[in-house]
Enzyme design. Structure first.
Site, PDB file in Angstrom:
ATOM      1  N   TYR A  20       0.846  -1.207   0.000  1.00  0.00           N
ATOM      2  CA  TYR A  20       0.000   0.000   0.000  1.00  0.00           C
ATOM      3  C   TYR A  20       0.884   1.261   0.000  1.00  0.00           C
ATOM      4  CZ  TYR A  20      -4.412   2.514   0.682  1.00  0.00           C
ATOM      5  OH  TYR A  20      -5.516   3.330   0.527  1.00  0.00           O
ATOM      6  N   LYS A  66      -3.313   8.163   3.302  1.00  0.00           N
ATOM      7  CA  LYS A  66      -4.500   7.893   4.135  1.00  0.00           C
ATOM      8  C   LYS A  66      -4.272   8.335   5.578  1.00  0.00           C
ATOM      9  CE  LYS A  66      -7.371   6.011   1.102  1.00  0.00           C
ATOM     10  NZ  LYS A  66      -8.459   6.836   0.528  1.00  0.00           N
ATOM     11  N   ALA A 112     -10.161   0.570  -8.873  1.00  0.00           N
ATOM     12  CA  ALA A 112      -8.888   0.964  -8.259  1.00  0.00           C
ATOM     13  C   ALA A 112      -8.168  -0.239  -7.655  1.00  0.00           C
ATOM     14  CB  ALA A 112      -9.119   2.045  -7.200  1.00  0.00           C
TER      15      ALA A 112
HETATM   16  O1  0WE Z   1      -7.009   2.975  -1.633  1.00  0.00           O
HETATM   17  C1  0WE Z   1      -7.048   1.996  -2.337  1.00  0.00           C
HETATM   18  C2  0WE Z   1      -6.635   2.065  -3.804  1.00  0.00           C
HETATM   19  C3  0WE Z   1      -6.050   3.363  -4.160  1.00  0.00           C
HETATM   20  C4  0WE Z   1      -5.364   3.438  -5.504  1.00  0.00           C
HETATM   21  C5  0WE Z   1      -5.389   2.457  -6.478  1.00  0.00           C
HETATM   22  C6  0WE Z   1      -4.734   2.662  -7.681  1.00  0.00           C
HETATM   23  C7  0WE Z   1      -4.657   1.615  -8.749  1.00  0.00           C
HETATM   24  C8  0WE Z   1      -4.407   2.187 -10.138  1.00  0.00           C
HETATM   25  C9  0WE Z   1      -4.691   4.598  -5.760  1.00  0.00           C
HETATM   26  N1  0WE Z   1      -4.046   4.808  -6.926  1.00  0.00           N
HETATM   27  C10 0WE Z   1      -4.058   3.876  -7.880  1.00  0.00           C
HETATM   28  N2  0WE Z   1      -3.391   4.136  -9.036  1.00  0.00           N
HETATM   29  C11 0WE Z   1      -3.473   3.342 -10.130  1.00  0.00           C
HETATM   30  O2  0WE Z   1      -2.809   3.603 -11.165  1.00  0.00           O
HETATM   31  N3  0WE Z   1      -7.440   0.801  -1.787  1.00  0.00           N
HETATM   32  C12 0WE Z   1      -7.792   0.743  -0.391  1.00  0.00           C
HETATM   33  C13 0WE Z   1      -7.470  -0.450  -2.554  1.00  0.00           C
HETATM   34  C14 0WE Z   1      -6.153  -1.123  -2.366  1.00  0.00           C
HETATM   35  O3  0WE Z   1      -5.069  -0.694  -3.067  1.00  0.00           O
HETATM   36  C15 0WE Z   1      -4.010  -1.430  -2.618  1.00  0.00           C
HETATM   37  C16 0WE Z   1      -4.429  -2.328  -1.624  1.00  0.00           C
HETATM   38  C17 0WE Z   1      -5.804  -2.126  -1.469  1.00  0.00           C
HETATM   39  C18 0WE Z   1      -6.715  -2.823  -0.514  1.00  0.00           C
HETATM   40  C19 0WE Z   1      -2.662  -1.375  -2.980  1.00  0.00           C
HETATM   41  C20 0WE Z   1      -1.758  -2.235  -2.401  1.00  0.00           C
HETATM   42  C21 0WE Z   1      -2.171  -3.117  -1.428  1.00  0.00           C
HETATM   43  C22 0WE Z   1      -3.503  -3.185  -1.028  1.00  0.00           C
END
Ligand code: 0WE
Length: 258
Positions: A158, A165, A198
C-alpha cells in the site's frame, strides 16, 4: 428513521458500477437525498458519458466535471452548487490516486513528485473540497471520506497510499474540530478490501480478499452497499453525536491480532 429528504448531497469518485462511491450514491438516493455527481473528465469524454449513463436512475440534479488537481474545476463545481442549490448538506469524498509503480516494491523508492501527487489527490483534496463546501453548509452538514487500514497499519504494497491515508485521517480530525461549531460533522469510513476498478489494478487484491474471508470475524468481505449504508447513517440525524471519527466497515478484520 434514516431520512435524507430535502438534503443536497455531492458525491465524488464514481468511476463505474463497482465504485464504493456508487454504493454510497445509491443509498443516499434511497434515503431521499437530492444528488449532485462529479466525474473525472478525460480528453475523449468517455468517462463523462459512462458515469452519466450509470447515475441516470438516481436522477441527479447536478452532473459536473471535477478534477481536484485543477482548483478552477473545484471552484466551478461549488459555484454551480451555490447557483442551483443555494446550500449543500452532504459531501462524499471518494478520491485517491498514486502512481501504480508506487503501490509495490520498496516504499523508500517513491520519488518526491509522486509522493506529492498521492498526497495532493488523496489527502489535500478533502481539505480543498471541504473549504469550498464550508460557506455553503449553512444549515450544518456532514462530510464523509473513504480511508483504508493501510493508513493506520503497514499493509504490504500500500506504501505511499498509506501515508496519504494517514494524512487524510488527520485531515478528518482537524476539519471536524474546525467545522463542529458550524454543526458540520466530518468522518471517515475505513472500508475493508473490495473489488473495484482501483483495487483490481493492484496485484494481489484477490489474495487479500481471501485472507479477510479467513481471518475477519464475519468470515467475508464487505460490500459497496454496506459502506453506502454506513455513509447514509453518517449523513443522517441518526449520527448527530459523531464527528472526527474513523468507522471501520471491514467485517471486524482490524480487531484481530493473529
Ligand atoms: O485505496 C485503495 C486504492 C487506491 C489506488 C489504487 C490505484 C490503482 C491504479 C490509488 N491509486 C491507484 N493508481 C493506479 O494507477 N485501496 C484501499 C485499494 C487497495 O489498493 C491497494 C491495496 C488495497 C486494498 C494497494 C496495495 C495493497 C492493497
Amino acid at each position: 428513521m434514516l431520512d435524507l429528504t430535502g438534503k443536497n448531497a455531492l458525491v465524488t469518485g464514481i468511476a463505474n458500477n463497482r465504485s464504493i462511491a456508487w454504493g454510497i450514491a445509491q443509498q443516499l438516493h434511497q434515503a431521499g437525498a437530492n444528488l449532485g455527481i462529479t466525474y473525472l473528465p478525460d480528453e475523449k469524454g468517455r468517462n463523462e458519458s459512462k458515469v452519466q449513463k450509470l447515475v441516470e436512475p438516481l436522477s441527479p440534479s447536478l452532473y459536473l466535471p471535477c478534477n481536484v488537481q485543477d482548483q478552477a474545476q473545484v471552484d466551478a463545481t461549488f459555484g454551480e452548487i451555490k447557483k442551483q442549490w443555494g446550500r449543500v448538506d452532504i459531501l462524499i469524498h471518494c478520491l485517491a490516486f498514486a502512481n501504480r509503480d508506487d503501490l509495490g516494491g520498496d516504499f523508500s523508492a517513491v520519488k518526491q513528485e509522486n509522493f506529492n501527487l498521492a498526497l495532493d489527490v488523496s489527502a489535500y483534496s478533502l481539505v480543498q473540497m471541504s473549504a469550498a463546501a464550508k460557506p455553503l453548509m449553512t444549515e450544518g452538514g456532514s462530510i464523509v471520506t473513504l480511508t483504508y487500514l493501510g493508513g493506520a497499519r503497514v499493509v504490504p504494497n500500500y506504501n505511499v497510499m498509506g501515508i496519504a491515508k494517514a494524512a487524510l485521517e488527520m485531515n478528518v480530525r482537524y476539519l471536524a474540530a474546525e467545522m463542529g461549531p458550524q454543526n458540520v460533522r466530518v468522518n471517515g469510513i475505513s472500508a475493508g478490501p473490495i473489488r473495484t476498478l482501483a483495487s483490481s489494478a493492484v496485484g494481489g487484491i484477490l489474495d487479500m480478499i481471501h485472507h479477510v474471508e479467513e481471518i475477519a470475524p464475519l468470515k467475508r468481505t464487505v460490500t459497496q452497499t454496506e459502506v453506502g449504508n454506513t455513509a447514509a447513517f453518517l449523513c443522517s440525524d441518526l449520527s448527530t453525536g459523531i464527528t472526527g471519527q474513523i468507522l471501520y466497515v471491514d467485517s471486524g478484520y482490524s480487531i484481530m491480532g493473529m
